[in-house]
Scaffold this motif. Structure first.
Motif: not given
Length: 482
Positions: A14-23, A104-116
């Motif tokens: 959950l902390h990783a996702f808060r970092r990746a999607f703190g915008d 998890l790698e933050l860049e990979q997380v962001r890229d995949l979630v944005e595609q989805a």
């Protein structure tokens, strides 16, 4: 603003996702168990769900099936450890969007979630404005128009949507072929299922077959795990194949088999897989001519061409210009910090005269440029780019005489642009392609080799950017429709 739901009981995840999607533009929801997660799926209707395979109160696959029962259009991304990779693959076979391996790698997380999130948006945003008025909040990418040519398009969509047949959408680059595909999907019996889009020209030839049909581990160099292709992911839904004219002969053969009997094999595999997918294909190329000279399989062309919808170019839609101007001005003015409420008659006349080689994409670009220059509530002809006013410029792009990158960036920042990367990239791309084509004296094959792209991709860029190729190469500011 994408709404992302993460169902996981690990605080580190959950902390990783808060970092990746703190915008502030992202809305992140979290749930520590299946019960709370499913309640949020029902109440909040997230755009994307990220789901752990091992939850304290349920098996991830069971939770996934319940999410599918609530709304099969929601893309689900699994989080898995190496020990449960096969389970994640099984979930992908059942329609999950993809899976992420821990850690998890933050860049990979962001890229995949944005595609989805983009896939989710494509399936949910209406593709057609239902009446003559354009209601507030209507997205930019919708089919707008009531000219006779567009009325025929709407009728064709209505006739074919419920038939569950393959459809071929033809039209010049920038006319809105993907919007037609989305409209067919949204009015079909598969509207509750997934909608996936694949641009065949944007994926290297060596990878397109794997993207569509998947591959087995070890089937080629770099295939370190089994991959589930789009045909399996999209089971029960609609698969949109854009730029199908750029598909390789081998992939054409496999696609033909899918159309004939609904079967295929993954790359490097021997198991036959049943595909339950509707195919909508699109191209800006002349498939009939390509088939006649052996550049495209005739049998595949005839299979795809049973139902064909042809989109008219913008130059043949003069009656729609006023509606289109009104639509895009309403959409672009707020995001660019402008309060334009009226368009001068001279502007509409100039827009009607211009041939629009780049169709709606170029039309949107022109209006964005005009709004950037606009002062006051009335859009005047002086605010239009020189090309539309009939004043050709000697060169296009960042190296143009008098062009100042800093001034351009300052202007866009003052305007509050929220798409500056794309605007700058488009400007640079236009300059690059024009310069290389000048160097090759219009030889597209040689230019494609220099640019490191396929000739089909170059053709698409030339049309999208409005570049004219004659004895010399002209930027889109020249008044020629090519």
């Amino acid at each position: 603003m994408p709404r992302i739901l993460v169902i996981d009981d690990e605080s580190s995840i959950l902390h990783a996702f808060r970092r990746a999607f703190g915008d502030p533009d992202d809305e992140l929801l979290t749930a520590p168990n299946a019960e709370e997660g499913l309640a949020l799926v029902s109440d909040k209707k997230p755009d994307v769900v990220v789901l752990d395979l091992n939850l304290p109160d349920a098996n991830g696959l069971d939770v996934y099936r319940k999410i599918r029962a609530i709304d099969a259009r929601i893309p689900v991304i699994f989080i898995t450890g190496h020990g449960t990779t096969e389970t994640a693959i099984e979930a992908t076979k059942q329609g999950a969007f993809d899976y992420l391996l821990k850690p998890l790698e933050l860049e990979q997380v962001r890229d995949l979630v944005e595609q989805a999130a983009e896939i989710s948006r494509l399936g949910r945003v209406p593709a057609v404005v239902p009446d003559e008025s354009v209601p507030a909040g209507t997205p930019v990418d919708v089919l707008v128009g009531r000219s006779p040519a567009m009325q025929e398009v709407y009728k064709a969509i209505g006739r074919v949507a419920s038939q569950d047949l393959a459809v071929l959408v033809l039209g010049e680059s920038g006319t809105g072929k993907e919007l037609v595909a989305r409209a067919i999907y949204q009015h079909s019996r598969r509207a509750a299922g997934p909608f996936l889009a694949v641009n065949c020209a944007a994926i290297p030839e060596t990878l397109l077959e794997s993207e569509l049909f998947g591959h087995e581990k070890g089937s080629f160099t770099g295939a370190d795990r089994r991959r589930i292709g789009k045909f399996e992911q999209c089971s029960g839904g609609t698969l949109f194949l854009d730029e199908i004219g750029d598909m390789t002969p081998l992939t054409q053969a496999k696609l033909l088999r899918v159309l004939q009997d609904g079967r295929f094999e993954r790359v490097g595999g021997s198991d036959t897989i049943q595909a339950e997918v509707r195919i909508i294909a699109a191209t800006n190329r002349d498939l009939a001519l390509m088939a006649s000279v052996g550049e495209f399989r005739e049998d595949l062309y005839y299979r795809l061409g049973v139902v064909t919808i042809t989109l008219p170019p913008l130059r043949e839609r003069a009656g729609d210009l006023h509606l289109l101007v009104d639509h895009f001005i309403k959409r672009f003015s707020p995001e660019m910090g402008r309060e334009v409420a009226q368009v001068a008659p001279e502007v509409l006349e100039l827009l009607r005269r211009y041939p629009w080689p780049g169709n709606l994409r170029e039309f949107q670009s022109v209006l964005r440029q005009a709004l950037l220059r606009a002062q006051g509530p009335v859009l005047l002809a002086d605010f239009l780019p020189p090309a539309v006013r009939g004043e050709a410029l000697p060169e296009a792009g960042p190296r143009s005489a008098g062009f100042d990158w800093e001034e351009f960036l300052d202007e866009r920042l003052r305007a509050g642009s929220q798409d500056l990367y794309a605007e700058s990239l488009s400007l640079m791309e236009r300059s690059l392609v024009t310069r290389v084509l000048r160097h090759t004296r219009g030889n597209q094959l040689q230019a494609a080799k220099i640019l490191g792209i396929t000739r089909g991709s170059l053709r698409t860029k030339v049309r999208t950017l409005g570049i004219t190729i004659e004895r010399s190469v002209s930027p889109p500011d020249d008044r020629s429709d090519g």
